[in-house]
Design an enzyme around this catalytic site. Structure first.
Site, PDB file in Angstrom:
ATOM      1  N   LYS A  22       0.846  -1.216   0.000  1.00 45.49           N
ATOM      2  CA  LYS A  22       0.000   0.000   0.000  1.00 45.49           C
ATOM      3  C   LYS A  22       0.871   1.253   0.000  1.00 45.49           C
ATOM      4  O   LYS A  22       0.664   2.165  -0.795  1.00 45.49           O
ATOM      5  CB  LYS A  22      -0.894  -0.002   1.244  1.00 45.49           C
ATOM      6  CG  LYS A  22      -1.486   1.363   1.574  1.00 45.49           C
ATOM      7  CD  LYS A  22      -2.302   1.368   2.838  1.00 45.49           C
ATOM      8  CE  LYS A  22      -1.542   1.598   4.117  1.00 45.49           C
ATOM      9  NZ  LYS A  22      -1.314   3.003   4.510  1.00 45.49           N
ATOM     10  N   ASN A  23       1.850   1.291   0.904  1.00 45.78           N
ATOM     11  CA  ASN A  23       2.624   2.523   1.072  1.00 45.78           C
ATOM     12  C   ASN A  23       3.624   2.769  -0.058  1.00 45.78           C
ATOM     13  O   ASN A  23       4.193   3.857  -0.155  1.00 45.78           O
ATOM     14  CB  ASN A  23       3.315   2.539   2.438  1.00 45.78           C
ATOM     15  CG  ASN A  23       2.313   2.740   3.563  1.00 45.78           C
ATOM     16  OD1 ASN A  23       1.149   3.077   3.310  1.00 45.78           O
ATOM     17  ND2 ASN A  23       2.737   2.521   4.796  1.00 45.78           N
ATOM     18  N   CYS A 116      -4.167  13.051  12.814  1.00 50.47           N
ATOM     19  CA  CYS A 116      -5.016  11.871  12.743  1.00 50.47           C
ATOM     20  C   CYS A 116      -4.890  11.129  14.063  1.00 50.47           C
ATOM     21  O   CYS A 116      -4.191  11.589  14.978  1.00 50.47           O
ATOM     22  CB  CYS A 116      -4.690  10.996  11.551  1.00 50.47           C
ATOM     23  SG  CYS A 116      -3.257   9.979  11.775  1.00 50.47           S
ATOM     24  N   ARG A 121       1.090  14.743  12.939  1.00 50.96           N
ATOM     25  CA  ARG A 121       1.486  14.588  11.545  1.00 50.96           C
ATOM     26  C   ARG A 121       1.723  15.911  10.804  1.00 50.96           C
ATOM     27  O   ARG A 121       1.024  16.235   9.837  1.00 50.96           O
ATOM     28  CB  ARG A 121       0.470  13.709  10.805  1.00 50.96           C
ATOM     29  CG  ARG A 121       0.230  12.401  11.522  1.00 50.96           C
ATOM     30  CD  ARG A 121      -0.527  11.412  10.711  1.00 50.96           C
ATOM     31  NE  ARG A 121       0.312  10.758   9.734  1.00 50.96           N
ATOM     32  CZ  ARG A 121       0.046   9.592   9.171  1.00 50.96           C
ATOM     33  NH1 ARG A 121      -1.050   8.953   9.500  1.00 50.96           N
ATOM     34  NH2 ARG A 121       0.847   9.070   8.283  1.00 50.96           N
ATOM     35  N   PRO A 122       2.724  16.673  11.250  1.00 42.80           N
ATOM     36  CA  PRO A 122       3.042  17.916  10.538  1.00 42.80           C
ATOM     37  C   PRO A 122       3.600  17.634   9.146  1.00 42.80           C
ATOM     38  O   PRO A 122       4.035  16.513   8.858  1.00 42.80           O
ATOM     39  CB  PRO A 122       4.118  18.552  11.424  1.00 42.80           C
ATOM     40  CG  PRO A 122       4.724  17.414  12.178  1.00 42.80           C
ATOM     41  CD  PRO A 122       3.647  16.385  12.348  1.00 42.80           C
ATOM     42  N   ILE A 123       3.597  18.662   8.278  1.00 41.53           N
ATOM     43  CA  ILE A 123       4.183  18.481   6.933  1.00 41.53           C
ATOM     44  C   ILE A 123       5.249  19.548   6.658  1.00 41.53           C
ATOM     45  O   ILE A 123       5.541  19.882   5.517  1.00 41.53           O
ATOM     46  CB  ILE A 123       3.114  18.492   5.822  1.00 41.53           C
ATOM     47  CG1 ILE A 123       2.280  19.776   5.887  1.00 41.53           C
ATOM     48  CG2 ILE A 123       2.227  17.268   5.862  1.00 41.53           C
ATOM     49  CD1 ILE A 123       1.638  20.097   4.548  1.00 41.53           C
ATOM     50  N   ASP A 124       5.807  20.089   7.744  1.00 44.65           N
ATOM     51  CA  ASP A 124       6.800  21.156   7.590  1.00 44.65           C
ATOM     52  C   ASP A 124       7.990  20.727   6.723  1.00 44.65           C
ATOM     53  O   ASP A 124       8.542  21.526   5.968  1.00 44.65           O
ATOM     54  CB  ASP A 124       7.289  21.625   8.967  1.00 44.65           C
ATOM     55  CG  ASP A 124       7.837  20.472   9.794  1.00 44.65           C
ATOM     56  OD1 ASP A 124       7.086  19.513  10.052  1.00 44.65           O
ATOM     57  OD2 ASP A 124       9.025  20.509  10.160  1.00 44.65           O
ATOM     58  N   ASP A 306       4.814   0.570  12.199  1.00 45.91           N
ATOM     59  CA  ASP A 306       3.598  -0.056  11.683  1.00 45.91           C
ATOM     60  C   ASP A 306       3.454  -1.522  12.113  1.00 45.91           C
ATOM     61  O   ASP A 306       2.462  -2.178  11.774  1.00 45.91           O
ATOM     62  CB  ASP A 306       3.548   0.065  10.150  1.00 45.91           C
ATOM     63  CG  ASP A 306       3.425   1.514   9.698  1.00 45.91           C
ATOM     64  OD1 ASP A 306       3.039   2.362  10.523  1.00 45.91           O
ATOM     65  OD2 ASP A 306       3.728   1.805   8.523  1.00 45.91           O
ATOM     66  N   ARG A 398      -8.603  -0.108   5.194  1.00 51.96           N
ATOM     67  CA  ARG A 398      -7.809   0.933   4.530  1.00 51.96           C
ATOM     68  C   ARG A 398      -6.504   0.369   3.986  1.00 51.96           C
ATOM     69  O   ARG A 398      -5.977   0.874   2.996  1.00 51.96           O
ATOM     70  CB  ARG A 398      -7.476   2.055   5.519  1.00 51.96           C
ATOM     71  CG  ARG A 398      -8.657   2.892   5.897  1.00 51.96           C
ATOM     72  CD  ARG A 398      -8.223   4.050   6.738  1.00 51.96           C
ATOM     73  NE  ARG A 398      -7.287   4.904   5.989  1.00 51.96           N
ATOM     74  CZ  ARG A 398      -6.923   6.113   6.357  1.00 51.96           C
ATOM     75  NH1 ARG A 398      -7.404   6.624   7.464  1.00 51.96           N
ATOM     76  NH2 ARG A 398      -6.069   6.810   5.643  1.00 51.96           N
TER      77      ARG A 398
HETATM   78  N1  EPU Z   1       7.257  14.553  10.516  1.00 52.36           N
HETATM   79  C1  EPU Z   1       7.551  15.886  10.760  1.00 52.36           C
HETATM   80  N2  EPU Z   1       7.445  16.757   9.721  1.00 52.36           N
HETATM   81  C2  EPU Z   1       7.085  16.395   8.468  1.00 52.36           C
HETATM   82  C3  EPU Z   1       6.791  15.024   8.231  1.00 52.36           C
HETATM   83  C4  EPU Z   1       6.885  14.134   9.270  1.00 52.36           C
HETATM   84  O1  EPU Z   1       7.897  16.252  11.881  1.00 52.36           O
HETATM   85  O2  EPU Z   1       7.027  17.232   7.582  1.00 52.36           O
HETATM   86  C5  EPU Z   1       7.378  13.576  11.606  1.00 52.36           C
HETATM   87  C6  EPU Z   1       6.051  12.895  11.918  1.00 52.36           C
HETATM   88  O3  EPU Z   1       5.279  13.650  12.819  1.00 52.36           O
HETATM   89  C7  EPU Z   1       6.527  11.580  12.499  1.00 52.36           C
HETATM   90  C8  EPU Z   1       7.804  11.280  11.720  1.00 52.36           C
HETATM   91  O4  EPU Z   1       8.227  12.526  11.173  1.00 52.36           O
HETATM   92  O5  EPU Z   1       6.839  11.759  13.850  1.00 52.36           O
HETATM   93  C9  EPU Z   1       7.661  10.252  10.589  1.00 52.36           C
HETATM   94  O6  EPU Z   1       6.669  10.699   9.690  1.00 52.36           O
HETATM   95  P1  EPU Z   1       6.692  10.299   8.137  1.00 52.36           P
HETATM   96  O7  EPU Z   1       6.551  11.541   7.335  1.00 52.36           O
HETATM   97  O8  EPU Z   1       7.858   9.396   7.888  1.00 52.36           O
HETATM   98  O9  EPU Z   1       5.355   9.467   8.025  1.00 52.36           O
HETATM   99  P2  EPU Z   1       4.323   9.472   6.821  1.00 52.36           P
HETATM  100  O10 EPU Z   1       5.034   9.616   5.547  1.00 52.36           O
HETATM  101  O11 EPU Z   1       3.224  10.401   7.142  1.00 52.36           O
HETATM  102  C10 EPU Z   1       4.478   6.898   6.415  1.00 52.36           C
HETATM  103  C11 EPU Z   1       3.514   5.762   6.361  1.00 52.36           C
HETATM  104  C12 EPU Z   1       3.009   5.453   7.763  1.00 52.36           C
HETATM  105  C13 EPU Z   1       4.213   5.081   8.637  1.00 52.36           C
HETATM  106  C14 EPU Z   1       5.236   6.218   8.602  1.00 52.36           C
HETATM  107  C15 EPU Z   1       6.507   5.896   9.361  1.00 52.36           C
HETATM  108  C16 EPU Z   1       2.509   6.058   4.200  1.00 52.36           C
HETATM  109  C17 EPU Z   1       1.332   6.426   3.392  1.00 52.36           C
HETATM  110  N3  EPU Z   1       2.392   6.156   5.511  1.00 52.36           N
HETATM  111  O12 EPU Z   1       3.761   8.010   6.954  1.00 52.36           O
HETATM  112  O13 EPU Z   1       2.169   4.303   7.632  1.00 52.36           O
HETATM  113  O14 EPU Z   1       3.809   4.873   9.961  1.00 52.36           O
HETATM  114  O15 EPU Z   1       5.592   6.529   7.250  1.00 52.36           O
HETATM  115  O16 EPU Z   1       7.082   4.734   8.862  1.00 52.36           O
HETATM  116  O17 EPU Z   1       3.523   5.636   3.653  1.00 52.36           O
HETATM  117  C18 EPU Z   1       0.419   2.853   8.132  1.00 52.36           C
HETATM  118  O18 EPU Z   1       0.576   2.328   7.031  1.00 52.36           O
HETATM  119  O19 EPU Z   1      -0.281   2.343   9.049  1.00 52.36           O
HETATM  120  C19 EPU Z   1       1.073   4.133   8.414  1.00 52.36           C
HETATM  121  C20 EPU Z   1       0.658   4.973   9.359  1.00 52.36           C
END
Ligand code: EPU
Length: 419
Positions: A22-23, A116, A121-124, A306, A398
């Site tokens: 999925k990811n 969520c 889940r910030p996107i900074d 995960d 999902r």
């Molecule tokens: N983070 C920041 N700033 C950002 C982005 C992330 O501080 O701009 C922090 C997050 O708050 C978190 C950490 O960095 O503490 C890791 O976040 P990441 O961005 O790696 O996670 P993601 O891309 O949102 C993906 C998977 C998640 C999985 C995480 C970590 C997808 C669609 N989702 O999320 O999968 O837990 O990586 O491996 O690929 C799941 O499948 O159940 C799931 C939640």
């Protein structure tokens, strides 16, 4: 609403096939928008999140069709319409359309995802990367408004956290940018490596993907491609842990063990073997009682967050104390209260959970709170005495392809009931 009903106590045995990831599929669907013409993705799992991503691409004008695990995305009608909140709020990975919109049209309007159940889940880091590549980014009425009228330009970017999502968005933006991008402290997940493989097959020039230092030399255009999605390491890990909780023995077909090294080592310490053999990976209990083993979740190749909830279900069965520490998501222990309803002895202290294992679990009605928590409750149900019903399994759907059917194939007494 559907629910899963399990009669605990059956030992799992046999063979089961691992679905595509999925990811990995999610960013690949967004990557299809970078080429003009139809791309084919093979081994795409039939799960809700990918249907949501398909809807998002259609809102943006792409044509998406699916047959026998093959997903075709034709970006012919792709336009710079806004990515609406209604879709982004149901699935945060919709943010992956940000980069393709920016690089194809020089502008993007994408709803800002909220937090969520598992964290803020910030996107900074996504925005920091795109800004470094030359985008001007503003927030307006809950939307990210990004502009790069003169196109994107390669840059040196250091991520403060090795974010999977930010690495994806930066790769998707950098492949068509002018010049070279050096990304430091990138996420190293196999899904990133597989995405880079797909982009390179489309004509991109990416090296180092799968390590923390990735180099992207921008190209003028990308061609459509046919690409096979990697197997889902989290589904494989969930199935391995399901076999382990029941003390069974089974083969997970179509799965490279190299993607689950952390789980393999920790399972070995706990007394469960994972061994590669032709066509898959064998899961078996070693000749010793299950041992309590501590884990700490970390970015790849560390222990995956995960699989944290599912690991905790296994530790509930190991006589003695183990500590599960979650360092990725700030609110990923919601399964604990439900496992306790099944008789588990778990105490949360900050971002650690102390599990006192070895007591028998008893079947109970429980509620799923997120995707992986749902899987953990099902695993607990497989070994609990009596009947367990897991409600709110839309979370499960999902990201898992009929997990209950796969477990039934291995001999579990499990079924889905539609209320
Ligand atoms: N983070 C920041 N700033 C950002 C982005 C992330 O501080 O701009 C922090 C997050 O708050 C978190 C950490 O960095 O503490 C890791 O976040 P990441 O961005 O790696 O996670 P993601 O891309 O949102 C993906 C998977 C998640 C999985 C995480 C970590 C997808 C669609 N989702 O999320 O999968 O837990 O990586 O491996 O690929 C799941 O499948 O159940 C799931 C939640």
């Amino acid at each position: 609403m559907d629910r899963i009903v399990i009669q605990g106590g059956r030992r799992l045995e046999g063979r089961v096939r691992v679905s595509g990831s999925k990811n990995a599929s999610l960013p690949m669907m967004a990557a299809c928008l970078l080429a003009e013409g139809p791309c084919r993705l093979e081994n795409v799992p039939e799960v809700k999140d990918l249907r949501t991503m398909g809807e998002m691409l259609e809102v943006l004008g792409a044509k998406v069709s699916r047959r026998d695990g093959i997903l075709t995305v034709d970006s012919g009608g792709f336009s710079d319409r806004a990515a609406p909140y209604e879709l982004v709020r149901t699935m945060r990975a919709s943010i992956y359309v940000l980069a393709p919109l920016l690089s194809r049209f020089g502008q993007a309007r994408v709803a800002l995802p909220g937090g969520c159940a598992i964290g803020l889940r910030p996107i900074d880091q996504h925005l920091k990367g795109l800004t470094a590549l030359g985008a001007r980014v503003q927030m307006e009425h809950g939307y990210i408004q990004a502009k790069a009228p003169r196109g994107l330009t390669g840059a040196n970017i250091y991520l403060d956290v090795a974010s999977v999502g930010a690495t994806v968005n930066i790769l998707l933006a950098a492949v068509l940018a002018r010049g070279t991008t050096m990304l430091e402290h990138a996420a190293c997940e196999p899904e990133i490596e597989n995405l880079a493989g797909m982009l390179n097959a489309m004509g991109a020039r990416i090296t180092g993907a799968g390590t923390s230092q990735v180099k992207v030399e921008g190209v003028e255009r990308l061609q459509p491609v046919a690409w096979r999605v990697v197997p889902d390491r989290i589904e494989a890990g969930t199935l391995a842990l399901a076999v382990a909780v029941t003390g069974g023995e089974a083969v997970l077909e179509d799965f490279p063990l190299a993607h689950l090294t952390a789980l393999e080592r920790k399972l070995h310490d706990a007394g469960v073997g994972l061994a590669s053999e032709t066509g898959g990976v064998r899961v078996f209990r070693e000749q010793k009682p299950l041992q309590p083993v501590d884990i700490v979740t970390l970015p790849y190749p560390g222990f995956p967050t995960d699989l944290q909830a599912q690991w905790m279900a296994l530790m509930c069965l190991a006589a003695g104390r183990s500590v599960v520490t979650e360092t990725i998501w700030e609110n990923r222990f919601m399964h604990v209260a439900e496992l306790k309803r099944m008789g588990a002895d778990i105490q949360i202290e900050g971002n650690s959970a102390l599990v006192r294992g070895g007591r028998p679990l008893s079947g109970a009605p429980v509620m799923a709170s997120d995707l992986r928590a749902s899987a953990a409750l099902i695993l607990a149900g497989l070994v609990a005495e009596g009947r367990t019903t897991v409600q709110r399994i839309y979370h499960l759907d999902r990201g898992y392809v009929h997990l209950e059917q796969k477990l039934a194939t291995l001999g579990a007494a499990i079924s889905r009931e539609t209320a």
